[in-house]
Write a protein that holds these residues in place. Sequence first.
Motif, PDB file in Angstrom:
ATOM      1  N   LEU A  32     -16.997 -32.715  30.416  1.00  0.00           N
ATOM      2  CA  LEU A  32     -15.759 -32.330  31.102  1.00  0.00           C
ATOM      3  C   LEU A  32     -14.558 -32.690  30.233  1.00  0.00           C
ATOM      4  O   LEU A  32     -14.361 -33.864  29.906  1.00  0.00           O
ATOM      5  CB  LEU A  32     -15.651 -33.092  32.433  1.00  0.00           C
ATOM      6  CG  LEU A  32     -14.321 -32.952  33.182  1.00  0.00           C
ATOM      7  CD1 LEU A  32     -14.132 -31.532  33.713  1.00  0.00           C
ATOM      8  CD2 LEU A  32     -14.238 -33.974  34.314  1.00  0.00           C
ATOM      9  N   GLY A  33     -13.780 -31.703  29.874  1.00  0.00           N
ATOM     10  CA  GLY A  33     -12.543 -31.960  29.128  1.00  0.00           C
ATOM     11  C   GLY A  33     -11.368 -32.103  30.078  1.00  0.00           C
ATOM     12  O   GLY A  33     -11.162 -31.253  30.941  1.00  0.00           O
ATOM     13  N   LEU A  34     -10.626 -33.196  29.928  1.00  0.00           N
ATOM     14  CA  LEU A  34      -9.360 -33.351  30.650  1.00  0.00           C
ATOM     15  C   LEU A  34      -8.275 -32.891  29.684  1.00  0.00           C
ATOM     16  O   LEU A  34      -8.102 -33.495  28.624  1.00  0.00           O
ATOM     17  CB  LEU A  34      -9.126 -34.819  31.033  1.00  0.00           C
ATOM     18  CG  LEU A  34     -10.253 -35.520  31.795  1.00  0.00           C
ATOM     19  CD1 LEU A  34      -9.870 -36.967  32.082  1.00  0.00           C
ATOM     20  CD2 LEU A  34     -10.591 -34.776  33.083  1.00  0.00           C
ATOM     21  N   ALA A  35      -7.594 -31.824  30.025  1.00  0.00           N
ATOM     22  CA  ALA A  35      -6.645 -31.229  29.073  1.00  0.00           C
ATOM     23  C   ALA A  35      -5.326 -30.947  29.786  1.00  0.00           C
ATOM     24  O   ALA A  35      -4.934 -29.801  29.985  1.00  0.00           O
ATOM     25  CB  ALA A  35      -7.226 -29.944  28.481  1.00  0.00           C
ATOM     26  N   ASP A  36      -4.667 -32.018  30.185  1.00  0.00           N
ATOM     27  CA  ASP A  36      -3.435 -31.814  30.951  1.00  0.00           C
ATOM     28  C   ASP A  36      -2.324 -31.189  30.119  1.00  0.00           C
ATOM     29  O   ASP A  36      -2.242 -31.391  28.916  1.00  0.00           O
ATOM     30  CB  ASP A  36      -2.989 -33.144  31.579  1.00  0.00           C
ATOM     31  CG  ASP A  36      -3.748 -33.395  32.863  1.00  0.00           C
ATOM     32  OD1 ASP A  36      -3.650 -32.546  33.763  1.00  0.00           O
ATOM     33  OD2 ASP A  36      -4.480 -34.404  32.943  1.00  0.00           O
ATOM     34  N   HIS A  37      -1.474 -30.443  30.818  1.00  0.00           N
ATOM     35  CA  HIS A  37      -0.296 -29.852  30.167  1.00  0.00           C
ATOM     36  C   HIS A  37       0.587 -30.983  29.650  1.00  0.00           C
ATOM     37  O   HIS A  37       0.854 -31.947  30.381  1.00  0.00           O
ATOM     38  CB  HIS A  37       0.540 -29.063  31.184  1.00  0.00           C
ATOM     39  CG  HIS A  37      -0.166 -27.925  31.828  1.00  0.00           C
ATOM     40  ND1 HIS A  37      -0.453 -26.756  31.165  1.00  0.00           N
ATOM     41  CD2 HIS A  37      -0.657 -27.766  33.088  1.00  0.00           C
ATOM     42  CE1 HIS A  37      -1.070 -25.927  31.993  1.00  0.00           C
ATOM     43  NE2 HIS A  37      -1.212 -26.519  33.162  1.00  0.00           N
ATOM     44  N   VAL A  38       1.036 -30.864  28.425  1.00  0.00           N
ATOM     45  CA  VAL A  38       2.016 -31.811  27.886  1.00  0.00           C
ATOM     46  C   VAL A  38       3.016 -31.067  27.018  1.00  0.00           C
ATOM     47  O   VAL A  38       2.751 -29.961  26.524  1.00  0.00           O
ATOM     48  CB  VAL A  38       1.370 -32.929  27.013  1.00  0.00           C
ATOM     49  CG1 VAL A  38       0.457 -33.834  27.829  1.00  0.00           C
ATOM     50  CG2 VAL A  38       0.635 -32.346  25.818  1.00  0.00           C
ATOM     51  N   ASP A  39       4.156 -31.716  26.828  1.00  0.00           N
ATOM     52  CA  ASP A  39       5.095 -31.299  25.782  1.00  0.00           C
ATOM     53  C   ASP A  39       5.373 -32.551  24.947  1.00  0.00           C
ATOM     54  O   ASP A  39       4.769 -33.607  25.167  1.00  0.00           O
ATOM     55  CB  ASP A  39       6.360 -30.670  26.387  1.00  0.00           C
ATOM     56  CG  ASP A  39       7.138 -31.608  27.284  1.00  0.00           C
ATOM     57  OD1 ASP A  39       7.026 -32.846  27.115  1.00  0.00           O
ATOM     58  OD2 ASP A  39       7.884 -31.117  28.158  1.00  0.00           O
ATOM     59  N   LEU A  40       6.290 -32.434  24.019  1.00  0.00           N
ATOM     60  CA  LEU A  40       6.543 -33.573  23.136  1.00  0.00           C
ATOM     61  C   LEU A  40       7.089 -34.775  23.903  1.00  0.00           C
ATOM     62  O   LEU A  40       6.929 -35.913  23.463  1.00  0.00           O
ATOM     63  CB  LEU A  40       7.514 -33.160  22.018  1.00  0.00           C
ATOM     64  CG  LEU A  40       6.835 -32.401  20.875  1.00  0.00           C
ATOM     65  CD1 LEU A  40       7.867 -31.634  20.048  1.00  0.00           C
ATOM     66  CD2 LEU A  40       6.045 -33.357  19.981  1.00  0.00           C
ATOM     67  N   SER A  41       7.712 -34.550  25.051  1.00  0.00           N
ATOM     68  CA  SER A  41       8.298 -35.667  25.800  1.00  0.00           C
ATOM     69  C   SER A  41       7.304 -36.369  26.706  1.00  0.00           C
ATOM     70  O   SER A  41       7.545 -37.491  27.136  1.00  0.00           O
ATOM     71  CB  SER A  41       9.495 -35.180  26.621  1.00  0.00           C
ATOM     72  OG  SER A  41       9.064 -34.385  27.710  1.00  0.00           O
ATOM     73  N   THR A  42       6.186 -35.712  27.060  1.00  0.00           N
ATOM     74  CA  THR A  42       5.267 -36.326  28.035  1.00  0.00           C
ATOM     75  C   THR A  42       3.958 -36.814  27.423  1.00  0.00           C
ATOM     76  O   THR A  42       3.238 -37.589  28.053  1.00  0.00           O
ATOM     77  CB  THR A  42       4.913 -35.340  29.173  1.00  0.00           C
ATOM     78  OG1 THR A  42       4.258 -34.202  28.617  1.00  0.00           O
ATOM     79  CG2 THR A  42       6.163 -34.903  29.930  1.00  0.00           C
ATOM     80  N   HIS A  45       2.976 -40.472  27.454  1.00  0.00           N
ATOM     81  CA  HIS A  45       2.679 -41.064  28.769  1.00  0.00           C
ATOM     82  C   HIS A  45       1.301 -40.619  29.258  1.00  0.00           C
ATOM     83  O   HIS A  45       0.546 -41.399  29.827  1.00  0.00           O
ATOM     84  CB  HIS A  45       3.744 -40.635  29.790  1.00  0.00           C
ATOM     85  CG  HIS A  45       5.126 -41.043  29.416  1.00  0.00           C
ATOM     86  ND1 HIS A  45       5.559 -42.348  29.485  1.00  0.00           N
ATOM     87  CD2 HIS A  45       6.148 -40.333  28.922  1.00  0.00           C
ATOM     88  CE1 HIS A  45       6.805 -42.415  29.058  1.00  0.00           C
ATOM     89  NE2 HIS A  45       7.192 -41.205  28.705  1.00  0.00           N
ATOM     90  N   VAL A  46       0.996 -39.359  29.046  1.00  0.00           N
ATOM     91  CA  VAL A  46      -0.226 -38.784  29.620  1.00  0.00           C
ATOM     92  C   VAL A  46      -1.472 -39.212  28.847  1.00  0.00           C
ATOM     93  O   VAL A  46      -2.496 -39.578  29.450  1.00  0.00           O
ATOM     94  CB  VAL A  46      -0.105 -37.232  29.634  1.00  0.00           C
ATOM     95  CG1 VAL A  46      -1.422 -36.574  29.989  1.00  0.00           C
ATOM     96  CG2 VAL A  46       0.997 -36.805  30.594  1.00  0.00           C
ATOM     97  N   LEU A  47      -1.406 -39.179  27.530  1.00  0.00           N
ATOM     98  CA  LEU A  47      -2.637 -39.396  26.759  1.00  0.00           C
ATOM     99  C   LEU A  47      -3.248 -40.788  26.935  1.00  0.00           C
ATOM    100  O   LEU A  47      -4.474 -40.894  27.065  1.00  0.00           O
ATOM    101  CB  LEU A  47      -2.415 -39.065  25.277  1.00  0.00           C
ATOM    102  CG  LEU A  47      -2.732 -37.598  24.971  1.00  0.00           C
ATOM    103  CD1 LEU A  47      -2.166 -37.182  23.633  1.00  0.00           C
ATOM    104  CD2 LEU A  47      -4.236 -37.325  25.016  1.00  0.00           C
ATOM    105  N   GLY A  90      -4.683 -39.902  20.432  1.00  0.00           N
ATOM    106  CA  GLY A  90      -6.051 -39.996  20.933  1.00  0.00           C
ATOM    107  C   GLY A  90      -6.663 -38.720  21.464  1.00  0.00           C
ATOM    108  O   GLY A  90      -7.791 -38.744  21.972  1.00  0.00           O
ATOM    109  N   ALA A  91      -5.960 -37.610  21.373  1.00  0.00           N
ATOM    110  CA  ALA A  91      -6.549 -36.350  21.859  1.00  0.00           C
ATOM    111  C   ALA A  91      -7.715 -35.963  20.948  1.00  0.00           C
ATOM    112  O   ALA A  91      -7.548 -35.848  19.741  1.00  0.00           O
ATOM    113  CB  ALA A  91      -5.504 -35.242  21.878  1.00  0.00           C
ATOM    114  N   GLN A  92      -8.885 -35.762  21.543  1.00  0.00           N
ATOM    115  CA  GLN A  92     -10.050 -35.307  20.774  1.00  0.00           C
ATOM    116  C   GLN A  92     -10.027 -33.792  20.604  1.00  0.00           C
ATOM    117  O   GLN A  92     -10.571 -33.269  19.644  1.00  0.00           O
ATOM    118  CB  GLN A  92     -11.337 -35.711  21.487  1.00  0.00           C
ATOM    119  CG  GLN A  92     -11.556 -37.218  21.577  1.00  0.00           C
ATOM    120  CD  GLN A  92     -12.667 -37.518  22.565  1.00  0.00           C
ATOM    121  OE1 GLN A  92     -12.440 -37.530  23.770  1.00  0.00           O
ATOM    122  NE2 GLN A  92     -13.871 -37.737  22.069  1.00  0.00           N
ATOM    123  N   VAL A  93      -9.441 -33.123  21.591  1.00  0.00           N
ATOM    124  CA  VAL A  93      -9.365 -31.665  21.565  1.00  0.00           C
ATOM    125  C   VAL A  93      -7.938 -31.247  21.914  1.00  0.00           C
ATOM    126  O   VAL A  93      -7.378 -31.713  22.908  1.00  0.00           O
ATOM    127  CB  VAL A  93     -10.347 -31.046  22.596  1.00  0.00           C
ATOM    128  CG1 VAL A  93     -10.207 -29.538  22.616  1.00  0.00           C
ATOM    129  CG2 VAL A  93     -11.777 -31.439  22.278  1.00  0.00           C
TER     130      VAL A  93
END
Length: 216
Positions: A32-42, A45-47, A90-93
């Motif tokens: 299961l890939g968790l691939a939340d929407h992000v931009d440069l500002s978020t 926080h998300v990763l 830390g994003a793997q994908v």
Amino acid sequence: MIDFHTHTLLSDGALIPAEHIRRAEVKGYRVLGLADHVDLSTMAHVLPVLCEAAARENELGRLTVIVGVELTHLRPNQFAAAARRARELGAQVVLAHGQTPVEPVEPGTNRAAIEAGVDILAHPGLLTLDEAALAAQRGVCLEITSKPGHCLTNGHVARLSREVGAKLLFGSDAHTPDQMPTRPFAETVCLGAGLTEKDVAAIFACAEQFAQAHGA
Ligand SMILES: [Zn+2]
Ligand SMILES: [Zn+2]
């Protein structure tokens, strides 16, 4: 089921990571890939949150959780820096939110994302033959999706990918548990895009290799 493209409430999905992961397990997910929407500002926080969620789950040895992000509605000239930063965090994908027919994604996004070396160009809409060829050359996977609206151009994406030899991956883009497909349904979506049984087998073989290359 192997699916690199889903969303938790860290962006606009419905569930916290723990419930999202459990719901996927019940649906028969193995990866299961968790691939939340992000931009440069978020992304900063998300990763870290997604990394912690994945680490806690993966030490249990049940399903494998892969940490990703979906670079979404960036300005095209931001993709290269954003892809690099996401990997540092830390994003793997790394996925890019491509030029779906149902949102005003800025023209030039598909090309910028491919040139930035994202792993998966999600729902690329009416991408051009040149862009598909560039994706093939750079090893960027194009997505066949089951998400309503985004899926309207699956047939076009499938046809171009066959023409230029670009790799395809299936992604659900699930924001809620009812959007998490079973493997047979995912295969039906791929066949509905005009792919053959052999193409579909290749998509999931590619997903398997991709998962192994990214720690599954
Ligand atoms: Zn998207
Ligand atoms: Zn998405």
